[in-house]
Design a protein around this motif. Structure first.
Motif, PDB file in Angstrom:
ATOM      1  N   ALA A  39      -3.071  -5.956   7.905  1.00  0.00           N
ATOM      2  CA  ALA A  39      -1.680  -5.619   8.216  1.00  0.00           C
ATOM      3  C   ALA A  39      -0.940  -5.385   6.903  1.00  0.00           C
ATOM      4  O   ALA A  39      -0.661  -6.324   6.167  1.00  0.00           O
ATOM      5  N   ALA A  40      -0.663  -4.134   6.569  1.00  0.00           N
ATOM      6  CA  ALA A  40      -0.001  -3.795   5.308  1.00  0.00           C
ATOM      7  C   ALA A  40       1.355  -4.475   5.205  1.00  0.00           C
ATOM      8  O   ALA A  40       2.121  -4.519   6.177  1.00  0.00           O
ATOM      9  N   LEU A  41       1.637  -5.019   4.035  1.00  0.00           N
ATOM     10  CA  LEU A  41       2.879  -5.742   3.762  1.00  0.00           C
ATOM     11  C   LEU A  41       3.098  -6.899   4.737  1.00  0.00           C
ATOM     12  O   LEU A  41       4.207  -7.355   4.940  1.00  0.00           O
ATOM     13  N   GLY A  42       2.020  -7.321   5.371  1.00  0.00           N
ATOM     14  CA  GLY A  42       2.095  -8.430   6.320  1.00  0.00           C
ATOM     15  C   GLY A  42       2.836  -8.101   7.597  1.00  0.00           C
ATOM     16  O   GLY A  42       3.103  -8.975   8.410  1.00  0.00           O
ATOM     17  N   ALA A  43       3.166  -6.840   7.799  1.00  0.00           N
ATOM     18  CA  ALA A  43       3.983  -6.481   8.959  1.00  0.00           C
ATOM     19  C   ALA A  43       3.425  -5.339   9.794  1.00  0.00           C
ATOM     20  O   ALA A  43       3.596  -5.319  11.001  1.00  0.00           O
ATOM     21  N   ALA A  44       2.779  -4.385   9.154  1.00  0.00           N
ATOM     22  CA  ALA A  44       2.323  -3.188   9.862  1.00  0.00           C
ATOM     23  C   ALA A  44       1.113  -3.481  10.743  1.00  0.00           C
ATOM     24  O   ALA A  44       0.295  -4.337  10.428  1.00  0.00           O
ATOM     25  N   ARG A  45       1.009  -2.745  11.828  1.00  0.00           N
ATOM     26  CA  ARG A  45      -0.173  -2.834  12.691  1.00  0.00           C
ATOM     27  C   ARG A  45      -1.357  -2.268  11.921  1.00  0.00           C
ATOM     28  O   ARG A  45      -1.251  -1.206  11.299  1.00  0.00           O
ATOM     29  N   PRO A  46      -2.489  -2.958  11.915  1.00  0.00           N
ATOM     30  CA  PRO A  46      -3.670  -2.411  11.232  1.00  0.00           C
ATOM     31  C   PRO A  46      -4.015  -1.018  11.765  1.00  0.00           C
ATOM     32  O   PRO A  46      -3.850  -0.743  12.952  1.00  0.00           O
ATOM     33  N   VAL A  47      -4.506  -0.165  10.879  1.00  0.00           N
ATOM     34  CA  VAL A  47      -4.884   1.188  11.297  1.00  0.00           C
ATOM     35  C   VAL A  47      -6.200   1.174  12.071  1.00  0.00           C
ATOM     36  O   VAL A  47      -6.459   2.078  12.869  1.00  0.00           O
TER      37      VAL A  47
END
Length: 103
Positions: free
Chosen positions: A45-53
């Motif tokens: 999870a990028a920046l601890g917030a984004a949904r994993p790709v």
């Protein structure tokens, strides 16, 4: 006539597979600069917030990249992705999306 039609259909069926394979190969090179935030396999999870790709479709990922580039997609931390996506061509976005969808 039937043999010609069969050959034509066989060639047509191979085209998308070939194109997707080529795009994914180019996307792998592009993805090297993404792995720090998104993980080698897209599972972070990028920046601890984004949904994993990882686990997303190429169409969904392309739409998100396009949205970042246009400034119409993303949450409060989208500035990082907006800056990155604006530097990508449409072909780069498609290649990157195809690669990430292969995770």
């Amino acid at each position: 006539m039937g043999a010609v039609l069969g050959t034509l259909l066989a060639c047509t069926a191979w085209a998308p597979v070939t194109v997707r394979t080529v795009l994914a190969a180019d996307g792998a090179t592009l993805y090297t600069q993404c792995a720090g935030c998104h993980g080698e396999d897209g599972g972070k999870a990028a920046l601890g917030a984004a949904r994993p790709v990882k686990g997303q479709t190429a169409d969904a990922l392309y739409g998100k990249l396009k949205g970042y580039a246009e400034g119409s997609y993303g949450g409060s931390k989208k500035a990082v992705m907006v800056g990155i996506a604006k530097k990508l061509s449409d072909g780069d976005m498609r290649a990157l999306a195809a690669h990430m969808a292969s995770f």
